[in-house]
Design a protein around this motif. Structure first.
Motif, PDB file in Angstrom:
ATOM      1  N   MET A 281      23.621   7.374   6.184  1.00  0.00           N
ATOM      2  CA  MET A 281      23.618   6.015   6.727  1.00  0.00           C
ATOM      3  C   MET A 281      24.561   5.918   7.930  1.00  0.00           C
ATOM      4  O   MET A 281      24.229   5.284   8.943  1.00  0.00           O
ATOM      5  CB  MET A 281      24.042   5.022   5.637  1.00  0.00           C
ATOM      6  CG  MET A 281      22.992   4.817   4.536  1.00  0.00           C
ATOM      7  SD  MET A 281      23.584   3.706   3.239  1.00  0.00           S
ATOM      8  CE  MET A 281      23.756   2.196   4.171  1.00  0.00           C
ATOM      9  N   GLU A 282      25.728   6.550   7.836  1.00  0.00           N
ATOM     10  CA  GLU A 282      26.647   6.536   8.977  1.00  0.00           C
ATOM     11  C   GLU A 282      26.028   7.225  10.191  1.00  0.00           C
ATOM     12  O   GLU A 282      26.158   6.754  11.323  1.00  0.00           O
ATOM     13  CB  GLU A 282      27.962   7.232   8.603  1.00  0.00           C
ATOM     14  CG  GLU A 282      28.866   6.409   7.716  1.00  0.00           C
ATOM     15  CD  GLU A 282      30.214   7.084   7.507  1.00  0.00           C
ATOM     16  OE1 GLU A 282      31.230   6.382   7.560  1.00  0.00           O
ATOM     17  OE2 GLU A 282      30.239   8.308   7.317  1.00  0.00           O
ATOM     18  N   ARG A 283      25.348   8.345   9.942  1.00  0.00           N
ATOM     19  CA  ARG A 283      24.704   9.058  11.048  1.00  0.00           C
ATOM     20  C   ARG A 283      23.613   8.191  11.677  1.00  0.00           C
ATOM     21  O   ARG A 283      23.473   8.141  12.918  1.00  0.00           O
ATOM     22  CB  ARG A 283      24.119  10.368  10.548  1.00  0.00           C
ATOM     23  CG  ARG A 283      23.547  11.242  11.672  1.00  0.00           C
ATOM     24  CD  ARG A 283      22.912  12.522  11.154  1.00  0.00           C
ATOM     25  NE  ARG A 283      23.880  13.363  10.461  1.00  0.00           N
ATOM     26  CZ  ARG A 283      23.853  13.628   9.157  1.00  0.00           C
ATOM     27  NH1 ARG A 283      22.889  13.118   8.416  1.00  0.00           N
ATOM     28  NH2 ARG A 283      24.765  14.384   8.602  1.00  0.00           N
ATOM     29  N   MET A 284      22.831   7.515  10.841  1.00  0.00           N
ATOM     30  CA  MET A 284      21.778   6.657  11.376  1.00  0.00           C
ATOM     31  C   MET A 284      22.350   5.470  12.142  1.00  0.00           C
ATOM     32  O   MET A 284      21.849   5.106  13.209  1.00  0.00           O
ATOM     33  CB  MET A 284      20.877   6.162  10.236  1.00  0.00           C
ATOM     34  CG  MET A 284      19.927   7.224   9.686  1.00  0.00           C
ATOM     35  SD  MET A 284      18.734   6.565   8.497  1.00  0.00           S
ATOM     36  CE  MET A 284      19.805   6.163   7.130  1.00  0.00           C
ATOM     37  N   VAL A 285      23.415   4.859  11.607  1.00  0.00           N
ATOM     38  CA  VAL A 285      24.039   3.736  12.310  1.00  0.00           C
ATOM     39  C   VAL A 285      24.554   4.186  13.661  1.00  0.00           C
ATOM     40  O   VAL A 285      24.380   3.501  14.678  1.00  0.00           O
ATOM     41  CB  VAL A 285      25.171   3.143  11.449  1.00  0.00           C
ATOM     42  CG1 VAL A 285      26.012   2.163  12.276  1.00  0.00           C
ATOM     43  CG2 VAL A 285      24.598   2.417  10.243  1.00  0.00           C
ATOM     44  N   ASP A 286      25.192   5.369  13.709  1.00  0.00           N
ATOM     45  CA  ASP A 286      25.698   5.887  14.984  1.00  0.00           C
ATOM     46  C   ASP A 286      24.548   6.120  15.975  1.00  0.00           C
ATOM     47  O   ASP A 286      24.666   5.825  17.171  1.00  0.00           O
ATOM     48  CB  ASP A 286      26.461   7.192  14.762  1.00  0.00           C
ATOM     49  CG  ASP A 286      27.775   6.972  14.031  1.00  0.00           C
ATOM     50  OD1 ASP A 286      28.272   5.836  14.066  1.00  0.00           O
ATOM     51  OD2 ASP A 286      28.291   7.936  13.416  1.00  0.00           O
ATOM     52  N   ALA A 287      23.428   6.669  15.450  1.00  0.00           N
ATOM     53  CA  ALA A 287      22.290   6.930  16.323  1.00  0.00           C
ATOM     54  C   ALA A 287      21.664   5.641  16.835  1.00  0.00           C
ATOM     55  O   ALA A 287      21.331   5.514  18.029  1.00  0.00           O
ATOM     56  CB  ALA A 287      21.239   7.764  15.594  1.00  0.00           C
ATOM     57  N   TYR A 288      21.539   4.643  15.942  1.00  0.00           N
ATOM     58  CA  TYR A 288      20.952   3.381  16.358  1.00  0.00           C
ATOM     59  C   TYR A 288      21.829   2.696  17.410  1.00  0.00           C
ATOM     60  O   TYR A 288      21.327   2.168  18.418  1.00  0.00           O
ATOM     61  CB  TYR A 288      20.786   2.449  15.156  1.00  0.00           C
ATOM     62  CG  TYR A 288      19.820   2.958  14.107  1.00  0.00           C
ATOM     63  CD1 TYR A 288      18.860   3.925  14.417  1.00  0.00           C
ATOM     64  CD2 TYR A 288      19.872   2.474  12.795  1.00  0.00           C
ATOM     65  CE1 TYR A 288      17.985   4.390  13.457  1.00  0.00           C
ATOM     66  CE2 TYR A 288      18.993   2.936  11.828  1.00  0.00           C
ATOM     67  CZ  TYR A 288      18.056   3.903  12.162  1.00  0.00           C
ATOM     68  OH  TYR A 288      17.199   4.370  11.208  1.00  0.00           O
ATOM     69  N   LEU A 289      23.134   2.699  17.178  1.00  0.00           N
ATOM     70  CA  LEU A 289      24.038   2.063  18.121  1.00  0.00           C
ATOM     71  C   LEU A 289      24.065   2.809  19.456  1.00  0.00           C
ATOM     72  O   LEU A 289      24.148   2.194  20.526  1.00  0.00           O
ATOM     73  CB  LEU A 289      25.448   1.983  17.533  1.00  0.00           C
ATOM     74  CG  LEU A 289      25.609   1.035  16.340  1.00  0.00           C
ATOM     75  CD1 LEU A 289      27.035   1.088  15.812  1.00  0.00           C
ATOM     76  CD2 LEU A 289      25.240  -0.389  16.722  1.00  0.00           C
ATOM     77  N   ALA A 290      23.989   4.131  19.408  1.00  0.00           N
ATOM     78  CA  ALA A 290      23.963   4.908  20.655  1.00  0.00           C
ATOM     79  C   ALA A 290      22.714   4.586  21.462  1.00  0.00           C
ATOM     80  O   ALA A 290      22.749   4.482  22.692  1.00  0.00           O
ATOM     81  CB  ALA A 290      24.024   6.406  20.346  1.00  0.00           C
ATOM     82  N   PHE A 291      21.579   4.417  20.762  1.00  0.00           N
ATOM     83  CA  PHE A 291      20.341   4.082  21.459  1.00  0.00           C
ATOM     84  C   PHE A 291      20.401   2.669  22.030  1.00  0.00           C
ATOM     85  O   PHE A 291      20.031   2.427  23.190  1.00  0.00           O
ATOM     86  CB  PHE A 291      19.157   4.207  20.501  1.00  0.00           C
ATOM     87  CG  PHE A 291      17.889   3.612  21.040  1.00  0.00           C
ATOM     88  CD1 PHE A 291      17.231   4.198  22.107  1.00  0.00           C
ATOM     89  CD2 PHE A 291      17.366   2.453  20.489  1.00  0.00           C
ATOM     90  CE1 PHE A 291      16.064   3.639  22.612  1.00  0.00           C
ATOM     91  CE2 PHE A 291      16.206   1.890  20.986  1.00  0.00           C
ATOM     92  CZ  PHE A 291      15.556   2.493  22.049  1.00  0.00           C
ATOM     93  N   ALA A 292      20.875   1.711  21.210  1.00  0.00           N
ATOM     94  CA  ALA A 292      20.899   0.322  21.659  1.00  0.00           C
ATOM     95  C   ALA A 292      21.937   0.112  22.760  1.00  0.00           C
ATOM     96  O   ALA A 292      21.735  -0.674  23.682  1.00  0.00           O
ATOM     97  CB  ALA A 292      21.196  -0.607  20.478  1.00  0.00           C
ATOM     98  N   ARG A 293      23.084   0.834  22.671  1.00  0.00           N
ATOM     99  CA  ARG A 293      24.143   0.658  23.649  1.00  0.00           C
ATOM    100  C   ARG A 293      23.797   1.332  24.968  1.00  0.00           C
ATOM    101  O   ARG A 293      24.161   0.857  26.043  1.00  0.00           O
ATOM    102  CB  ARG A 293      25.448   1.230  23.090  1.00  0.00           C
ATOM    103  CG  ARG A 293      26.646   0.970  23.983  1.00  0.00           C
ATOM    104  CD  ARG A 293      27.961   1.249  23.249  1.00  0.00           C
ATOM    105  NE  ARG A 293      27.957   2.559  22.633  1.00  0.00           N
ATOM    106  CZ  ARG A 293      27.944   2.776  21.312  1.00  0.00           C
ATOM    107  NH1 ARG A 293      27.903   1.747  20.486  1.00  0.00           N
ATOM    108  NH2 ARG A 293      27.955   3.991  20.812  1.00  0.00           N
ATOM    109  N   GLY A 294      23.072   2.441  24.929  1.00  0.00           N
ATOM    110  CA  GLY A 294      22.699   3.169  26.130  1.00  0.00           C
ATOM    111  C   GLY A 294      23.919   3.582  26.919  1.00  0.00           C
ATOM    112  O   GLY A 294      24.882   4.108  26.366  1.00  0.00           O
ATOM    113  N   GLU A 295      23.892   3.319  28.245  1.00  0.00           N
ATOM    114  CA  GLU A 295      25.012   3.697  29.088  1.00  0.00           C
ATOM    115  C   GLU A 295      25.854   2.485  29.475  1.00  0.00           C
ATOM    116  O   GLU A 295      26.536   2.490  30.497  1.00  0.00           O
ATOM    117  CB  GLU A 295      24.523   4.405  30.347  1.00  0.00           C
ATOM    118  CG  GLU A 295      23.620   3.588  31.218  1.00  0.00           C
ATOM    119  CD  GLU A 295      22.154   3.960  31.042  1.00  0.00           C
ATOM    120  OE1 GLU A 295      21.334   3.346  31.728  1.00  0.00           O
ATOM    121  OE2 GLU A 295      21.847   4.846  30.246  1.00  0.00           O
TER     122      GLU A 295
END
Length: 444
Positions: A281-295
């Motif tokens: 779940m932590e890995r997925m949250v990090d991935a989702y936030l990285a995608f949504a946050r972008g650059e």
């Protein structure tokens, strides 16, 4: 046939706004000058040439009439002397000579035709003229009763200097007007180019804070609209970042409590499974936030793209991935290094998950910097290559994070590339497997 002709005509027309504007502006001016010159040739030059030819023919006729009324050497010497001084004519008499040839029809050329008509009207006897005996002289030979009279006259008697002054005036005024037009149109096109450059830089994440509207009213309106759009986008991204920061905190807090509770439960098959679920779940949250946050929040800086790629490859080599790297050109580009670093890392991680060996080639290709990743994995079917860029899409249908990931790797990679004005393409590798081609525009 018509389409081919239209395409050929379009290929000859200027492509830029400056060239097309100058074409629209200068074409009427050029047509006006052509019409003016044609009218000059038809009217002024024709009239001047006729009058000058008649003047020369009248002087020659006067000399012939005088010699006819006053025969003898003394009269010839007198008229020869006065003709040289007052009429700029040199007389040479050839006694008992016969005119070798004579002109019976007009020669080619406006001046030659007018001179023939004038001589034919006034002399009423066989004659011949040569306008090319010298750069400055012409000769008229007339058959007399007892010989041939040769008259040498300066060519300038048939040409008027106003002709050349007219052409110099036309050419000079045209150059001045064209120069003014070029300067004016360059000043009008410059704000449009600045607006296009600012839009391109903003699209690649480069700060354009010093951009100011200028130029014509329409260009200023477009620039003002662009700045308003830029502010709205920046404001939206700032609000989204603040929202994501709050979501990240809200999600991590209960996950942290769950990890502490599970750590206090000791070790058992059920507890270990829950611990792994929390880690996933932590890995997925990090991935989702990285995608949504972008650059968001990262500023573009001058970056050596070759060094950035080398650093990323070095990290994957330390993890045991087999990578063959060849960089043809090291290029300093203005980009967001963390964003492009994530893009490179995701592509190499995706290749390392499914392939044993990866070959990377990087270099400049025209106006782009291109990085090609070739692997020896199973590849991706052609009909699925666009689907893998969709968020959370996975070719591996299970939800196992170890085998298929979250489904955001290539999505984040393409999002980062497009955020810099580039793109990511999937193709067949020459030796089998998948080729991933990352293209980054060098910029204007």
């Amino acid at each position: 046939m018509g389409d081919a002709r239209d395409g050929w005509i379009k290929s000859l027309l200027p492509k830029g706004l400056l060239g097309r504007s100058l074409l629209i502006l200068m074409t009427p001016m050029l047509l006006l000058q052509i019409v003016t010159v044609l009218i000059f040739f038809e009217r002024h030059w024709d009239t001047v040439a006729r009058q000058l030819s008649r003047g020369l023919a009248g002087d020659i006729a006067f000399v012939l009439d005088y010699l006819g009324e006053h025969p003898g050497d003394e009269a010839f010497d007198w008229i020869s002397h006065n003709a040289r001084i007052r009429l700029q004519l040199d007389l040479v008499f050839e006694p008992d000579a016969v005119l070798e040839r004579q002109i019976t029809r007009p020669s080619f050329g406006l001046v030659s035709e007018e001179l023939f008509v004038a001589l034919n009207e006034r002399l009423q006897r066989p004659f011949y003229f040569d306008m090319d005996i010298d750069d400055r002289l012409l000769e008229v030979r007339v058959q007399l009763r007892d010989g041939v009279l040769s008259i040498i006259a300066p060519r300038k008697r048939l040409y008027n200097s106003t002709t050349y002054i007219f052409f110099m005036w036309i050419a000079g005024s045209a150059l001045i007007l064209y120069g003014v037009a070029v300067m004016f149109m360059r000043n009008q096109v410059r704000p449009i180019r600045k607006l296009a450059r600012a839009a391109d830089q903003f699209g690649r994440g480069i700060d354009v804070g010093d951009f100011k509207p200028e130029g014509a009213e329409e260009v200023r309106t477009a620039a003002t609209s662009f700045m308003a759009m830029r502010d709205r986008i920046v404001r939206h991204m700032t609000q989204r970042t603040a929202l994501l920061a709050g979501v990240s905190h809200d999600l991590r807090t209960p996950l942290t409590r769950m990890k502490l509770e599970l750590a206090m439960q000791g070790s058992s098959p059920g507890v270990d499974a829950l611990k792994q679920d929390v880690i996933d779940m932590e890995r997925m949250v990090d991935a989702y936030l990285a995608f949504a946050r972008g650059e968001e929040g990262e500023q573009a800086v001058e970056t050596d793209i070759g060094k950035l790629l080398t650093d990323q490859v070095g990290g994957h080599l330390r993890d045991g991935q087999q990578i063959d790297l060849h960089i043809a050109d090291h290029l300093i580009m203005e980009l967001r290094p963390q964003s492009i670093g994530r893009c490179l890392a995701n592509i190499m991680s995706n290749a390392g998950r499914y392939a044993n060996n990866v070959a990377i080639r990087a270099g400049r290709r025209g106006h782009d910097y291109e990085i090609v990743f070739d692997d020896d994995g199973p590849g991706i079917p052609a009909d699925k290559r666009e689907d893998v860029f969709k968020p959370f899409f996975r070719l591996e249908e299970s939800r196992n994070q170890a085998t298929g990931g979250v489904g955001l790797g290539l999505t984040i990679a393409r999002d980062a590339a497009r955020g810099h004005g580039g793109d990511v393409f999937l193709e067949d590798a020459p030796g089998g497997g998948l080729r991933v081609r990352l293209v980054l525009p060098i910029g204007q």
